[in-house]
Write a protein that holds these residues in place. Structure first.
Motif, PDB file in Angstrom:
ATOM      1  N   MET A   1       0.229  -1.414   0.104  1.00  0.00           N
ATOM      2  CA  MET A   1       0.091   0.004  -0.072  1.00  0.00           C
ATOM      3  C   MET A   1       0.767   1.374   0.280  1.00  0.00           C
ATOM      4  SD  MET A   1      -2.649   0.246  -0.402  1.00  0.00           S
ATOM      5  CE  MET A   1      -4.378   1.196  -0.120  1.00  0.00           C
ATOM      6  N   SER A   2       1.847   0.870   0.456  1.00  0.00           N
ATOM      7  CA  SER A   2       3.273   2.028   0.320  1.00  0.00           C
ATOM      8  C   SER A   2       3.241   2.650  -1.549  1.00  0.00           C
ATOM      9  CB  SER A   2       4.387   2.528   1.046  1.00  0.00           C
ATOM     10  OG  SER A   2       5.185   0.608   0.274  1.00  0.00           O
ATOM     11  N   ILE A   4       0.911   4.234  -2.736  1.00  0.00           N
ATOM     12  CA  ILE A   4       0.447   5.767  -2.473  1.00  0.00           C
ATOM     13  C   ILE A   4       1.331   6.673  -2.500  1.00  0.00           C
ATOM     14  CG2 ILE A   4      -0.278   5.920  -0.061  1.00  0.00           C
ATOM     15  CD1 ILE A   4      -4.260   6.103  -1.108  1.00  0.00           C
ATOM     16  N   TYR A   5       2.553   6.636  -1.907  1.00  0.00           N
ATOM     17  CA  TYR A   5       3.062   7.904  -1.674  1.00  0.00           C
ATOM     18  C   TYR A   5       3.437   8.091  -2.660  1.00  0.00           C
ATOM     19  CZ  TYR A   5       2.964   7.180   3.651  1.00  0.00           C
ATOM     20  OH  TYR A   5       2.898   7.281   4.766  1.00  0.00           O
ATOM     21  N   LEU A   8       0.878   9.394  -5.018  1.00  0.00           N
ATOM     22  CA  LEU A   8       0.655  10.817  -4.686  1.00  0.00           C
ATOM     23  C   LEU A   8       1.404  11.507  -5.235  1.00  0.00           C
ATOM     24  CD1 LEU A   8      -0.510  11.212  -0.523  1.00  0.00           C
ATOM     25  CD2 LEU A   8      -1.544  12.168  -2.626  1.00  0.00           C
ATOM     26  N   VAL A  12       0.412  14.887  -7.785  1.00  0.00           N
ATOM     27  CA  VAL A  12       1.015  16.438  -7.612  1.00  0.00           C
ATOM     28  C   VAL A  12       2.202  16.762  -8.248  1.00  0.00           C
ATOM     29  CG1 VAL A  12       2.063  17.914  -6.339  1.00  0.00           C
ATOM     30  CG2 VAL A  12       0.775  15.923  -5.254  1.00  0.00           C
ATOM     31  N   ALA A  15       0.052  17.355 -11.713  1.00  0.00           N
ATOM     32  CA  ALA A  15      -0.911  18.497 -11.289  1.00  0.00           C
ATOM     33  C   ALA A  15      -0.081  20.075 -11.477  1.00  0.00           C
ATOM     34  CB  ALA A  15      -1.666  18.948 -10.177  1.00  0.00           C
ATOM     35  N   LEU A  16       1.086  19.992 -10.740  1.00  0.00           N
ATOM     36  CA  LEU A  16       1.826  21.215 -10.784  1.00  0.00           C
ATOM     37  C   LEU A  16       2.387  21.655 -12.238  1.00  0.00           C
ATOM     38  CD1 LEU A  16       4.342  20.522  -7.357  1.00  0.00           C
ATOM     39  CD2 LEU A  16       2.886  22.818  -8.144  1.00  0.00           C
ATOM     40  N   PHE A  19      -0.257  23.350 -13.623  1.00  0.00           N
ATOM     41  CA  PHE A  19      -0.914  24.384 -13.128  1.00  0.00           C
ATOM     42  C   PHE A  19       0.626  25.538 -13.915  1.00  0.00           C
ATOM     43  CE2 PHE A  19       0.625  27.334  -9.316  1.00  0.00           C
ATOM     44  CZ  PHE A  19      -1.003  28.206  -9.171  1.00  0.00           C
ATOM     45  N   PHE A  22       0.262  27.454 -17.295  1.00  0.00           N
ATOM     46  CA  PHE A  22      -0.872  27.813 -16.728  1.00  0.00           C
ATOM     47  C   PHE A  22      -0.510  29.095 -16.754  1.00  0.00           C
ATOM     48  CE2 PHE A  22      -3.772  30.538 -14.387  1.00  0.00           C
ATOM     49  CZ  PHE A  22      -4.635  30.263 -14.608  1.00  0.00           C
TER      50      PHE A  22
ATOM     51  N   PHE B 182      -6.689  25.595  -8.600  1.00  0.00           N
ATOM     52  CA  PHE B 182      -5.784  25.066  -8.549  1.00  0.00           C
ATOM     53  C   PHE B 182      -6.118  24.006  -7.265  1.00  0.00           C
ATOM     54  CE2 PHE B 182      -1.234  23.769  -7.056  1.00  0.00           C
ATOM     55  CZ  PHE B 182      -0.887  22.594  -7.924  1.00  0.00           C
ATOM     56  N   TRP B 202      -6.768   1.768   6.080  1.00  0.00           N
ATOM     57  CA  TRP B 202      -5.386   2.056   5.482  1.00  0.00           C
ATOM     58  C   TRP B 202      -5.551   4.002   5.645  1.00  0.00           C
ATOM     59  CZ3 TRP B 202      -1.121  -0.090   4.275  1.00  0.00           C
ATOM     60  CH2 TRP B 202      -1.024  -0.992   3.977  1.00  0.00           C
ATOM     61  N   PHE B 206      -3.358   6.589   6.337  1.00  0.00           N
ATOM     62  CA  PHE B 206      -2.440   8.022   5.272  1.00  0.00           C
ATOM     63  C   PHE B 206      -2.978   9.452   5.217  1.00  0.00           C
ATOM     64  CE2 PHE B 206      -1.313   4.054   2.364  1.00  0.00           C
ATOM     65  CZ  PHE B 206      -0.137   4.583   2.634  1.00  0.00           C
ATOM     66  N   LEU B 209      -1.115  12.180   6.734  1.00  0.00           N
ATOM     67  CA  LEU B 209       0.180  12.954   5.316  1.00  0.00           C
ATOM     68  C   LEU B 209      -0.725  13.886   4.372  1.00  0.00           C
ATOM     69  CD1 LEU B 209       2.031  12.522   2.900  1.00  0.00           C
ATOM     70  CD2 LEU B 209       0.927  11.125   1.691  1.00  0.00           C
TER      71      LEU B 209
END
Lengths: 64, 809
Positions: A1-2, A4-5, A8, A12, A15-16, A19, A22, B182, B202, B206, B209
């Motif tokens: 499940m790590s 997910i880090y 994420l 991000v 997305a940046l 951004f 833009f 944004f 889970w 999380f 974070l």
């Protein structure tokens, strides 16, 4: 499940990236004139002419 | 004798105007003048005829005057105009008022085909601007401007360009909106899992974070996107004003602090989603309200009208030489040459030449006045006719007209003093919210002390007046666009609120309630014979004087005979003759000199009216008098407005139209004549001191002071591309009869805002129910806040659309 880090961080970063894209487009003035480009894209492409005389633009302006 | 029959209506291939005076056939096409034909020739010979395929008759007839751009040889002026200048490449930007269609964009972006020195050009259509990159080695700036003028796109170069600071565009609102949007999106994603509150393993793992990520996304929202609300609230509080930004700033601050405290103490998820959503919606409202008409300017002063340079005569050792100098270099005593159609930029004394000065900028009266050597000429007059030589009495900035702009009204910001409806309500709202917060906090302090802090902050959060703050921007922003579609262009949204409060309307006369076209003439005197009529038409056709053109257009043309002898006396009139007939056409003094006058004539009246006198073979015949034609629907408009407003006519002219006006307008209308620009300003000021809310409706620079002083200054414009003085709104003259409708709509908008307030108060009461009872969940706030905002936006949009339908477009 790590994982997910990792996900994420990727989400991000993506997305940046958009951004920043833009911000750059605003800074370059793409949003200053939102009308003219819409007209400009409708102009037809011109036919390329091979007439050498025509390729020399005629200087129509003579100073007074 | 050349006889031309009555022509059928043929429209010019280039400009689309009806060919009234002549038809030029060229390459199987018709043109109304040689100017139009020349443009066609230029474009055709350079393979640019696609111009005519894009739009039907897109062109503009070029009107070029000899020597008009000589000042572009002056290095100092060139330097000021160029945006970029390095080696072989130069960049210059011009405003071209005649840009109006896609053909214009196409031709102006293909300028490089007309001259090889032009590298590229780009048009900004909404701003009517062109940016040209070219090489000065091959094409000097003056030649470039002449090239543009020759194809009908004459740039506007005025004193304003000379002073222009190269200022950057303010894009901070777009940035702020982008940042808020944004962050809003990302925070929403991150807070989604916790909305469902599943105590899953889970998720528990999380959530810290996720929460700290939300916190970091919210930082730029609070400290960058939302900073204007804090600044505005601080400014408001310092001047003892509880504006709408005070509860907003309070709400943002409480949201941020409580959310941070919650996640730090692991007490909950916080309200970061509501926080970023709130700021995003508020900024969206601001963005929507900011409707700008980039092709119009509401801040103009005399500099947009005045020339950038004049011709100064210098005499050294008896040698006269002419040079072009920037107008600010003109000092007292300098000799200056003013050519036909040029503006006199400073107060001066006429030395040489026949001056016929059109003071329409200053007084609104379009009729040129004749001045003799030694007479004083005022800045702002336009010479019509030959070349005159004048001696400057004062530098430009100290002249009579330009001094008007040193009045303090021009440096005052009108909108800052105005208390908007939203701010009026926010005072009561803030007090109410604060007292509810304190009362419920005190209640919980005794009932269950642990929840006190929770309830207190929850009240401040849920009562954050997002919906109230959005009501006015969306209503007024919508109405601004509806007005724009109906050709009333307002500077900003507060003008609508101000308009709804107006109780006194002051009208200028000439150019405002009259049209600039003179479309009614009367003839007094002895009937002209057929032969005289024919020669009169022929003579008028050959003359370029504005009165001749106007008269020629209106006279019946059965036959036209061309005169054998034609002489034009500048500032006086025409003298023409055929073999057996000699006509004198012109001013009373010119025609009556050496003429046999039968019947009595009232000289006083002669001078007041705008008229063209005629004598045949030295026998005085009579005169054609022009009348100012009033705009259509004027009487109805005044009747309508007079119901609940005080109406005043404030004219710079003499009072010879008083009787006609009294017949046309309701009896309650007050009239004042012979008002100078300064008087008009003072007049409006006096009205305001009597606690009246004054709207000034004017048209020219002579009204500039009154327009700036009034609560709402509206300029009537025949052609919105022509510059109008600084004002709050520009109304297209064709929509003049709709004027009362705009008042009704403004008032309607105010009631829409009030209804939205009630609607958003309902939401607040529901929210407060949750908050006061101590169970405000983040998810409730996250639903309630956007819901109230969106329904307010929906309601105002629908309501304003209904209002707009009344305008019947």
């Amino acid at each position: 499940m790590s994982i997910i880090y990792m996900l994420l961080a990727i989400s991000v970063v993506v997305a940046l990236i958009f951004f920043v894209a833009f911000l750059v487009s605003v800074k370059e003035g793409q949003y200053d004139d939102v009308y003219t480009p819409s007209v400009r894209m409708l102009f037809e492409d011109e036919l390329v002419k091979n007439d050498p005389e025509k390729n020399q633009p005629v200087n129509k302006v003579k100073s007074n | 004798m050349q006889v031309v029959g009555k022509m059928e209506s043929i429209n010019c291939f280039h400009c689309g105007e009806e060919c009234v005076e002549e038809v030029i056939r060229y390459s199987e096409k018709s043109f109304c003048c040689t100017g139009c034909k020349t443009v066609f020739e230029i474009l055709n010979s350079n393979d640019l005829s696609y111009y005519y395929d894009l739009e039907n008759a897109p062109g503009i007839s070029p009107k070029l005057r000899e020597g008009k751009y000589d000042f572009l040889d002056n290095d100092e002026i060139i330097e000021k105009l160029l945006e970029f200048d390095h080696g072989e490449s130069q960049i210059v930007s011009f405003t071209i008022p005649s840009i109006h269609c896609s053909s214009c964009i196409w031709i102006l972006e293909n300028l490089n085909k007309l001259h090889r020195a032009i590298k590229s050009s780009q048009v900004d259509f909404p701003k009517k601007k062109i940016r040209i990159s070219f090489s000065m080695d091959e094409l000097c700036l003056k030649e470039l401007v002449l090239l543009l003028a020759r194809i009908g796109y004459e740039p506007n170069i005025s004193l304003e360009n000379f002073e222009e600071e190269k200022k950057g565009v303010d894009r901070s609102l777009i940035y702020k909106l982008g940042v808020a949007g944004f962050a809003f999106g990302n925070i929403m994603f991150l807070s989604f899992p916790e909305y469902f509150e599943i105590r899953e393993f889970w998720l528990e793992q999380f959530k810290h974070l996720f929460r700290w990520l939300m916190f970091s996304f919210s930082l730029p929202v609070v400290f960058y996107s939302g900073k204007d609300y804090f600044i505005s609230a601080y400014k408001g509080l310092r001047s003892g004003l509880l504006n709408i930004d005070v509860p907003i700033a309070l709400g943002i601050a409480v949201l941020f602090l409580r959310s941070t405290a919650e996640i730090a103490m692991d007490a909950g998820t916080g309200f970061f989603d509501s926080l970023s959503g709130l700021v995003f919606f508020l900024l969206l409202g601001k963005f929507f309200q900011q409707k700008t008409y980039s092709f119009l300017s509401f801040e103009r002063d005399y500099k947009s009208y005045f020339p950038i340079a004049v011709t100064r005569i210098t005499s050294e050792n008896g040698n006269h030489s002419e040079e072009q100098v920037p107008v600010y270099k003109i000092e007292k005593g300098d000799r200056v040459i003013i050519r036909n159609e040029e503006l006199i930029p400073m107060d001066a004394i006429l030395i040489k030449g026949d001056a016929s000065i059109d003071y329409s900028f200053v007084t609104g009266e379009a009729e040129p006045v004749t001045r003799l050597s030694g007479d004083r000429l005022y800045a702002g007059g336009r010479q019509q006719g030959g070349i005159i030589e004048v001696e400057a009495l004062k530098p430009v900035k100290q002249s009579y007209l330009t001094q008007l702009w040193s009045d303090e009204v021009f440096s005052k910001d009108k909108s800052s003093a105005f208390q908007t409806l939203t701010n009026q309500i926010s005072k009561r709202f803030t007090y109410a919210v604060l007292s509810i917060a304190f009362i419920s906090a005190i209640f919980w302090m005794f009932y269950e002390p642990s929840k006190t802090w929770n309830v207190f902050t929850a009240v401040l959060i849920i009562a954050c007046p997002c919906a109230i703050a959005l009501a006015a921007p969306f209503t007024l922003g919508n109405l601004l666009r509806i007005f724009g579609r109906n050709h009333l262009y307002l500077k900003d949204a507060t003008v609508i609120e101000q308009t709804a409060k107006i109780d006194t309307v002051v009208f200028d006369k000439t150019g405002t309630i009259t049209t600039s076209e003179r479309n009614s003439i009367t003839y007094e005197g002895i009937e002209l014979t057929e032969q005289e009529h024919e020669l009169l038409n022929g003579s008028l056709r050959a003359s370029n004087h504005p009165l001749s053109r106007a008269l020629y257009k209106m006279l019946k043309k059965n036959n036209i005979s061309t005169p054998d002898v034609f002489r034009e006396h500048v500032g006086e009139g025409l003298e023409t003759s055929t073999s057996d007939l000699c006509l004198k056409i012109g001013s009373a003094a010119f025609v009556k000199r050496n003429a046999l006058v039968t019947g009595e004539s009232d000289t006083r009246e002669d001078q007041q009216k705008t008229s063209v006198h005629i004598s045949a073979n030295d026998q005085y015949k009579g005169c054609f008098s022009f009348h100012n034609a009033y705009r259509e629907g004027l009487s109805a408009l005044f009747e309508d407005l007079a119901k609940d407003k005080e109406l005043i006519i404030l004219s710079g002219d003499n009072d010879n139209e008083r009787e006609r006006l009294e017949k046309l307008l309701p009896a309650s209308t007050k009239m004042f004549f012979n008002q100078k620009p300064g008087d008009k300003l003072q007049f409006v000021k006096n009205l305001q001191q009597q606690n009246k809310k004054v709207m000034m409706v004017g048209d020219g620079l002579n009204d500039a002071g009154a327009l700036a002083q009034s609560d709402v200054g509206i300029v009537i414009s025949e052609d919105i591309n022509v510059f109008s003085p600084a004002c709050d709104g520009i109304l297209d003259a064709r929509k003049f009869d709709k004027f009362p409708e705009y008042f009704k709509l403004s008032k309607g908008a105010i009631s829409v805002i009030k209804w939205s307030f009630i609607l958003s108060l309902c939401y607040n009461i529901i929210g407060l129910g949750f908050a006061v009872s101590g169970n405000l969940m983040p998810v409730v706030a996250a639903i309630l806040m956007p819901l109230s905002s969106i329904s307010i936006v929906g309601f105002t949009t629908l309501a304003t659309q209904m209002l707009g339908k009344k305008l019947g477009n």
